[in-house]
Design an enzyme around this catalytic site. Structure first.
Site, PDB file in Angstrom:
ATOM      1  N   GLY A   1       5.305   3.662  -9.330  1.00 25.06           N
ATOM      2  CA  GLY A   1       5.921   2.349  -9.575  1.00 25.06           C
ATOM      3  C   GLY A   1       4.880   1.227  -9.474  1.00 25.06           C
ATOM      4  N   HIS A   2       4.044   1.273  -8.423  1.00 21.04           N
ATOM      5  CA  HIS A   2       3.000   0.247  -8.272  1.00 21.04           C
ATOM      6  C   HIS A   2       1.975   0.340  -9.400  1.00 21.04           C
ATOM      7  CE1 HIS A   2       4.161   0.960  -3.914  1.00 21.04           C
ATOM      8  NE2 HIS A   2       4.315  -0.336  -4.014  1.00 21.04           N
TER       9      HIS A   2
ATOM     10  N   GLY B   1       0.805  -1.218   0.000  1.00 15.46           N
ATOM     11  CA  GLY B   1       0.000   0.000   0.000  1.00 15.46           C
ATOM     12  C   GLY B   1       0.838   1.268   0.000  1.00 15.46           C
TER      13      GLY B   1
END
Ligand code: PAF
Length: 280
Positions: free
Chosen positions: A34-35, A29
């Site tokens: 990037g995620h 989370g």
């Protein structure tokens, strides 16, 4: 509409309804670009995409930042939905680790070097939670960032050794304009520390320049990186490594591809980064 599930049984039920192939993006989370890049790539390659948001207590040491690790579910969901994620698995620690659970996964020597040496038990926690998440979500493909290069090595070893039928897809590191690798921990940096933080990227670029100019002495690359980082007063080196990209054995002389990685503290914040020399 993105669906959030918090129990293993709900997740298994949601998974059964998802058209395959299913891509999976495991995260802790407090997401950044990037995620989101991992999720977008999964969306392109898979029919369905599941992400997990779980700050995994077993991969943090006793004096690490588990309690203060940043958390913001609504913000995370607002980033994942437009990236094409359909289901988010967001369990409580008590759901993932039932009372009395005593089984952990130890992947061996590659997990004991570098990050593993600085953070004992870290990869035992990572390998265990990733195997558990793979069991629950049962994806065909799972997406990880190259920024955590050793984590990628450990997870590839985990799936190979335990015959877990998941393709591990590694996605290049996403960087800020000044080269700092994106990380949820960058939020810990104050303004002065944030200015100092790109020293990691500068050191990696300097190693690459030397290598491109023909330098193959790994000890010299390490020394040069140390000097460059020591010139930054806010930086304190944890390790600098020039290693074989799969075994993570430290190299003296560079012959094939090599993984140049480092961990540096800027104030109390520990940052990591890496590049591969001579690799894809
Ligand atoms: O890279 C991370 O965010 C974590 O280590 C992971 C893979 C989600 C396991 O907790």
């Amino acid at each position: 509409m993105i669906r959030v599930v918090s129990t293993i049984s709900e997740m298994r039920q949601a998974r059964r309804a998802l058209p395959e192939p299913v891509g999976f993006v495991p995260t802790m989370g407090y997401l950044h670009e990037g995620h989101v890049t991992l999720a977008r790539r999964a969306r392109v390659e898979c029919t369905s995409v599941v992400a997990s948001i779980f700050v995994n207590p077993t991969q943090f040491g006793p004096n690490e930042d588990f309690a203060r690790y940043p958390r913001d579910l609504p913000r995370d969901l607002s980033l994942l939905e437009p990236a094409g994620v359909q289901v988010v698995f967001h369990p409580e620690p008590s759901e993932m680790y039932q009372p009395g659970a005593t089984t952990y996964i130890d992947v061996g020597p590659t997990a004991q070097r570098l990050e593993g040496a600085s953070r004992p038990g870290h990869f035992r926690g990572v390998a265990t939670v990733v195997a558990k998440l793979f069991n629950v979500v049962q994806p065909q493909k799972a997406y990880f960032g190259q920024k955590d290069a050793q984590q990628v090595v450990v997870i590839k070893k985990l799936v190979a050794d335990l015959d877990i039928p998941v393709d591990i897809i590694v996605v290049p590191t996403v960087r800020e304009p000044d080269g700092l690798a994106m990380s949820s921990r960058n939020t810990y940096l104050d303004a002065q520390q944030r200015q100092a933080a790109p020293v990691l990227w500068r050191a990696l670029c300097w190693a690459q320049e030397l290598w491109q100019a023909g330098e193959r002495d790994a000890r010299r690359l390490r020394r040069e990186m140390v000097s460059l980082i020591e010139a930054e007063p806010l930086a304190q080196i944890d390790y600098i490594s020039v290693a074989h990209p799969e075994t993570l054995d430290e190299l003296e002389h560079i012959e094939g591809p090599s993984l140049v990685s480092l961990a540096v503290r800027i104030g109390k914040t520990r940052l990591i980064d890496n590049i591969t020399l001579g690799g894809p």
